[in-house]
Design a protein around this motif. Sequence first.
Motif, PDB file in Angstrom:
ATOM      1  N   ALA A   1      47.471  38.870  46.775  1.00  0.00           N
ATOM      2  CA  ALA A   1      47.680  38.591  45.038  1.00  0.00           C
ATOM      3  C   ALA A   1      48.212  37.203  44.646  1.00  0.00           C
ATOM      4  O   ALA A   1      48.049  36.487  43.971  1.00  0.00           O
ATOM      5  N   ALA A   2      49.869  37.641  45.311  1.00  0.00           N
ATOM      6  CA  ALA A   2      50.980  36.321  44.936  1.00  0.00           C
ATOM      7  C   ALA A   2      50.688  34.942  45.888  1.00  0.00           C
ATOM      8  O   ALA A   2      50.982  34.183  45.011  1.00  0.00           O
ATOM      9  N   GLY A   3      49.170  35.700  46.206  1.00  0.00           N
ATOM     10  CA  GLY A   3      49.112  33.444  46.596  1.00  0.00           C
ATOM     11  C   GLY A   3      47.648  32.880  46.130  1.00  0.00           C
ATOM     12  O   GLY A   3      47.124  32.314  46.807  1.00  0.00           O
ATOM     13  N   ALA A   4      47.574  33.666  44.988  1.00  0.00           N
ATOM     14  CA  ALA A   4      46.477  33.799  44.476  1.00  0.00           C
ATOM     15  C   ALA A   4      47.071  32.210  43.244  1.00  0.00           C
ATOM     16  O   ALA A   4      47.556  31.742  43.308  1.00  0.00           O
ATOM     17  N   GLY A   5      45.814  30.860  43.464  1.00  0.00           N
ATOM     18  CA  GLY A   5      46.085  29.629  43.197  1.00  0.00           C
ATOM     19  C   GLY A   5      46.595  28.664  43.904  1.00  0.00           C
ATOM     20  O   GLY A   5      46.918  27.851  43.831  1.00  0.00           O
ATOM     21  N   TYR A   6      46.574  29.298  45.525  1.00  0.00           N
ATOM     22  CA  TYR A   6      47.153  27.957  45.917  1.00  0.00           C
ATOM     23  C   TYR A   6      46.437  28.145  47.149  1.00  0.00           C
ATOM     24  O   TYR A   6      45.018  28.999  47.578  1.00  0.00           O
ATOM     25  N   LEU A   7      46.935  27.413  48.111  1.00  0.00           N
ATOM     26  CA  LEU A   7      45.602  27.254  49.898  1.00  0.00           C
ATOM     27  C   LEU A   7      46.829  27.138  50.559  1.00  0.00           C
ATOM     28  O   LEU A   7      47.559  27.075  50.844  1.00  0.00           O
ATOM     29  N   ARG A   8      46.068  27.788  51.712  1.00  0.00           N
ATOM     30  CA  ARG A   8      47.421  27.244  53.050  1.00  0.00           C
ATOM     31  C   ARG A   8      46.128  26.654  53.916  1.00  0.00           C
ATOM     32  O   ARG A   8      45.629  26.533  54.593  1.00  0.00           O
ATOM     33  N   PHE A   9      47.185  25.718  54.607  1.00  0.00           N
ATOM     34  CA  PHE A   9      46.541  24.800  55.771  1.00  0.00           C
ATOM     35  C   PHE A   9      47.838  24.630  56.901  1.00  0.00           C
ATOM     36  O   PHE A   9      49.094  24.658  56.750  1.00  0.00           O
ATOM     37  N   SER A  10      47.022  24.957  58.179  1.00  0.00           N
ATOM     38  CA  SER A  10      47.793  24.996  59.227  1.00  0.00           C
ATOM     39  C   SER A  10      47.556  23.491  59.387  1.00  0.00           C
ATOM     40  O   SER A  10      47.812  22.231  59.777  1.00  0.00           O
ATOM     41  N   TYR A  11      49.046  23.376  59.728  1.00  0.00           N
ATOM     42  CA  TYR A  11      49.413  21.341  60.482  1.00  0.00           C
ATOM     43  C   TYR A  11      49.701  21.348  61.250  1.00  0.00           C
ATOM     44  O   TYR A  11      49.985  20.391  62.496  1.00  0.00           O
ATOM     45  N   ALA A  12      49.060  22.609  62.232  1.00  0.00           N
ATOM     46  CA  ALA A  12      48.563  22.472  64.073  1.00  0.00           C
ATOM     47  C   ALA A  12      47.633  21.121  63.756  1.00  0.00           C
ATOM     48  O   ALA A  12      46.821  21.900  65.020  1.00  0.00           O
ATOM     49  N   ALA A  13      47.661  20.176  64.126  1.00  0.00           N
ATOM     50  CA  ALA A  13      46.592  19.467  64.142  1.00  0.00           C
ATOM     51  C   ALA A  13      47.609  18.150  64.071  1.00  0.00           C
ATOM     52  O   ALA A  13      48.853  17.866  63.756  1.00  0.00           O
ATOM     53  N   SER A  14      46.964  16.857  64.616  1.00  0.00           N
ATOM     54  CA  SER A  14      47.742  15.208  65.185  1.00  0.00           C
ATOM     55  C   SER A  14      47.758  14.857  63.439  1.00  0.00           C
ATOM     56  O   SER A  14      46.792  15.284  62.715  1.00  0.00           O
ATOM     57  N   ILE A  15      48.690  14.051  63.555  1.00  0.00           N
ATOM     58  CA  ILE A  15      48.993  13.397  62.067  1.00  0.00           C
ATOM     59  C   ILE A  15      47.475  12.315  61.705  1.00  0.00           C
ATOM     60  O   ILE A  15      47.718  12.688  60.885  1.00  0.00           O
ATOM     61  N   ASP A  16      47.421  12.316  63.350  1.00  0.00           N
ATOM     62  CA  ASP A  16      45.518  11.303  62.321  1.00  0.00           C
ATOM     63  C   ASP A  16      44.582  12.114  61.395  1.00  0.00           C
ATOM     64  O   ASP A  16      44.200  11.970  61.006  1.00  0.00           O
ATOM     65  N   ASP A  17      44.840  13.411  62.012  1.00  0.00           N
ATOM     66  CA  ASP A  17      43.742  14.587  61.662  1.00  0.00           C
ATOM     67  C   ASP A  17      44.414  15.403  60.069  1.00  0.00           C
ATOM     68  O   ASP A  17      43.136  14.851  59.264  1.00  0.00           O
ATOM     69  N   ILE A  18      45.271  14.891  60.582  1.00  0.00           N
ATOM     70  CA  ILE A  18      46.002  15.413  58.967  1.00  0.00           C
ATOM     71  C   ILE A  18      46.481  14.595  58.175  1.00  0.00           C
ATOM     72  O   ILE A  18      45.691  14.695  56.951  1.00  0.00           O
TER      73      ILE A  18
END
Length: 404
Positions: free
Chosen positions: A368-385
Amino acid sequence: MFMPTVAHHADYLCQAVARLGSESAFEVLARAKALEAQGRRVVHMEIGEPDFDTPEHIKRAGIRAIEDNYSHYTPSAGIPELRDAIADYASRFRGLTPAYARENVVVGAGAKPIIWNLLSAILDPGDELVYADPAYPAYASAASYLQAKPIPVALLESRNWRLDLDELAAKVGPKTKAIVITSPHNPTGGVLTRDDLERIAELAQRHGALVVSDEIYSRNIYGPTFNSIAQLDGMRERTIIVDGFSKAYAMTGWRLGYCVAPEAIAKTVTLFNNNTFSCVATFVQHAGIAALTGDDAPIRRMNAIFRERRDAIVAGLNDVPGVSCTLPDGAFYAFPNVSQVTHDDRHLAQWLLQECGVACLGGSSFGAAGAGYLRFSYAASIDDIRWAVAQVREHLPRYESPAR
């Protein structure tokens, strides 16, 4: 002729299944893969998986172990050589003396089975498990299934995603069997300070509670030296460390995790291992030894790249109108605030995947405390980010939040 009535298959399921949660990252991963199969470009920021290859010396050790016929059953707690290596590493990394012994170590097929078997070993129906919210879903799911009561305590964006210690103090009581802490934290990237840990330790000791310290991201830290609550006076005897190889060594598919616990608890977790998966593949355990005793440079190099990616994604997200993002101190997740954009973070996450090719998770899927947020994993290349952030910046103005 008598024809028996065939019940619907759902009628055969136990009632306890209703108490199980799920990890939505794998559900979103499946949808993202389906879009890719249609020829769409998708940046995978939904799954908590390093995009690096397992370091070469670890792969070679696993292959060599197969060639040497290490492919038979092992003790349910793990092979002695790996347990010794873990005990030595866990002690040295945290600066603990005297060192842990192999009797404190239990190896599992990833950290998740260890979490399940550990909670099965310590929780009775009616016990309370206090944990941070938002949270990795496995803890509350297992506790609920075991008929214990999960008690969430909010993490605060204003404290850079550290616990609300006053709320924690109010919720820890005589029924608290264990307090779960995760530092660095999934999904927020928050890291508990030494002062935080001392307050948690005081509460645990006062109420006779255990602490389950999930330290799976302990090598993914960008600030000061990593602190473990096991380092504090009186806490080694009541702390169970959960750790593994997936995140630090890019070994997610190898399925290798462990806990370090007081000996009586370790023996009982081993009993649950024996009754569930028997043992971990022997050649995988030999690869684990190589990970802990071999060249550490690839692990440090991966973490340095994660830091660059962190800086890139946080700067990019903060440049998107209506979005704000704190700078995580650990793990490899950004947890931006999108409450000005929508009241339904899961709907927004689904829209970003479908319309922009950006796979991420709604924060409320972690509690419930995560409502209003998104989670992005930045296990991706700089170009993809950079591509993903550009997609969000370009397309977000036409997003329409669903009616309440």
